[in-house]
Design an enzyme around this catalytic site. Structure first.
Site, PDB file in Angstrom:
ATOM      1  N   LYS A  54       0.836  -1.198   0.000  1.00  0.00           N
ATOM      2  CA  LYS A  54       0.000   0.000   0.000  1.00  0.00           C
ATOM      3  C   LYS A  54       0.866   1.241   0.000  1.00  0.00           C
ATOM      4  CE  LYS A  54      -3.873  -2.388   2.133  1.00  0.00           C
ATOM      5  NZ  LYS A  54      -4.478  -2.873   3.388  1.00  0.00           N
ATOM      6  N   GLN A  98      -5.018  -1.458   9.387  1.00  0.00           N
ATOM      7  CA  GLN A  98      -4.955  -2.820   8.839  1.00  0.00           C
ATOM      8  C   GLN A  98      -5.595  -3.812   9.806  1.00  0.00           C
ATOM      9  OE1 GLN A  98      -3.776  -3.552   5.750  1.00  0.00           O
ATOM     10  NE2 GLN A  98      -4.180  -5.725   6.004  1.00  0.00           N
ATOM     11  N   ASP A 121     -11.323   2.765   3.694  1.00  0.00           N
ATOM     12  CA  ASP A 121     -11.747   1.359   3.646  1.00  0.00           C
ATOM     13  C   ASP A 121     -13.268   1.245   3.501  1.00  0.00           C
ATOM     14  OD1 ASP A 121      -9.829  -0.681   3.724  1.00  0.00           O
ATOM     15  OD2 ASP A 121      -9.412  -0.369   5.858  1.00  0.00           O
TER      16      ASP A 121
HETATM   17  N1  GUN Z   1      -7.090  -6.811   5.963  1.00  0.00           N
HETATM   18  C1  GUN Z   1      -7.342  -7.550   4.860  1.00  0.00           C
HETATM   19  N2  GUN Z   1      -7.953  -6.799   3.921  1.00  0.00           N
HETATM   20  C2  GUN Z   1      -8.077  -5.567   4.428  1.00  0.00           C
HETATM   21  C3  GUN Z   1      -8.615  -4.342   3.933  1.00  0.00           C
HETATM   22  O1  GUN Z   1      -9.123  -4.235   2.812  1.00  0.00           O
HETATM   23  N3  GUN Z   1      -8.549  -3.288   4.778  1.00  0.00           N
HETATM   24  C4  GUN Z   1      -8.017  -3.388   6.015  1.00  0.00           C
HETATM   25  N4  GUN Z   1      -8.006  -2.294   6.759  1.00  0.00           N
HETATM   26  N5  GUN Z   1      -7.509  -4.478   6.511  1.00  0.00           N
HETATM   27  C5  GUN Z   1      -7.541  -5.568   5.715  1.00  0.00           C
END
Ligand code: GUN
Length: 289
Positions: A54, A98, A121
């Site tokens: 990311k 996350q 998100d």
């Molecule tokens: N963990 C796995 N996929 C995601 C996601 O799309 N966003 C977040 N914040 N954590 C994750």
């Protein structure tokens, strides 16, 4: 007949390109870059890989990346204090914590603390409510990426029968809401559904998000249907989807695993960050994003 393979990797690369162009225009007008803060608690190896990807994608799109790595034993109060600081930071347009978080931290308490207008998100209940009622908000990245792939194949989704397999807050529920917004006839099937196959057989569009390797059988698919496989299951045979790969012989179009939905998630995260930045700064961003 064999299905058209939907190239999510190529689609995601194009989307990232459009975001980079729009981010440059934003920077020019706003006098600052769009900023994304990513918070990682602990050292789960898979999460570390995602967070690094990311950060790289954020920089590649010409945006500012703020990475916060906290130790696994950080208290819920300390994590919430960090969220409060990021909410108040004018240079931060997007906040992503996350998941999963360590057991001693209540995920809901953290997610609901994020400013909904920075919630890239789309997990905050305010954004879930906006999606459900047709208001502009931030939409979870994976389902929005699936919708973009579907719209590329079906410019007119209205009236199509869509079956979503799985009812998670992250994929299944927002996916169903997005398809309903596009005027599909939407059915969500799940672990308590009596006749999953019977529903899937009717579907012009199948979105599989159950997390069970090879769950969807080729015989369930209506010939010519479009199949979106959200599954990323690590097995002894490597990465496999939620759809049995033999479905390629029945479907009209299908996403491969890997290289289908997977690459879309981060590309849409970049898109959401730019959209959040534009709204916060009152700067119009390319509506084609
Ligand atoms: N963990 C796995 N996929 C995601 C996601 O799309 N966003 C977040 N914040 N954590 C994750």
């Amino acid at each position: 007949m064999t299905a058209r393979l939907i190239d999510g990797k190529a689609f995601a690369a194009q989307l990232r390109g459009r975001v980079a162009t729009a981010a440059a225009a934003f920077t020019e007008q706003a006098g600052r870059k769009p900023g994304l803060a990513v918070v990682l608690v602990g050292e789960d190896p898979a999460s570390s890989v995602y967070v690094r990807s990311k950060g790289k994608a954020t920089l590649a799109a010409g945006m500012e990346s703020f990475e916060h790595r906290l130790s696994a034993d950080v208290s819920e109060a300390e994590l919430i204090a960090l969220v409060d600081r990021l909410n108040a930071d004018e240079t931060v347009d997007g906040i992503l914590v996350q998941l999963p978080l360590p057991k001693h931290i209540d995920e809901r308490a953290v997610i609901t603390r994020i400013d909904p207008d920075k919630d890239v998100d789309g997990f905050h209940p305010v954004n879930a409510g906006r999606l459900a009622t047709g208001l502009d908000g931030l939409v979870p990245c994976t389902p929005l990426g699936c919708l973009m792939l579907l719209q590329d194949i079906h410019p007119h989704l209205a009236g199509l029968e869509a079956v979503v397999i799985g009812r998670s807050n992250i994929v299944g529920k927002p996916m169903a809401a997005l398809l309903l917004q596009q005027s599909c006839t939407v059915t969500t099937v799940h672990s308590r559904t009596r006749d999953v196959m019977g529903h899937v057989r009717q579907a012009d569009i199948v979105v599989a998000a159950v997390g069970i390797p090879g769950f969807v059988q080729p015989e369930w698919i209506k010939p010519g249907a479009t199949v979106i496989d959200v599954g990323i299951n690590r097995t002894g045979d490597g990465l496999v989807g939620d759809v049995d790969p033999r479905a390629v012989e029945v479907a009209g179009a299908i996403t491969p695993v890997p290289g289908g939905v997977g690459p879309m998630t981060i590309a849409v995260l970049m898109r959401n960050t730019l959209v959040a930045a534009g709204r916060r700064a009152g700067i119009a961003v390319d509506p084609a994003l």
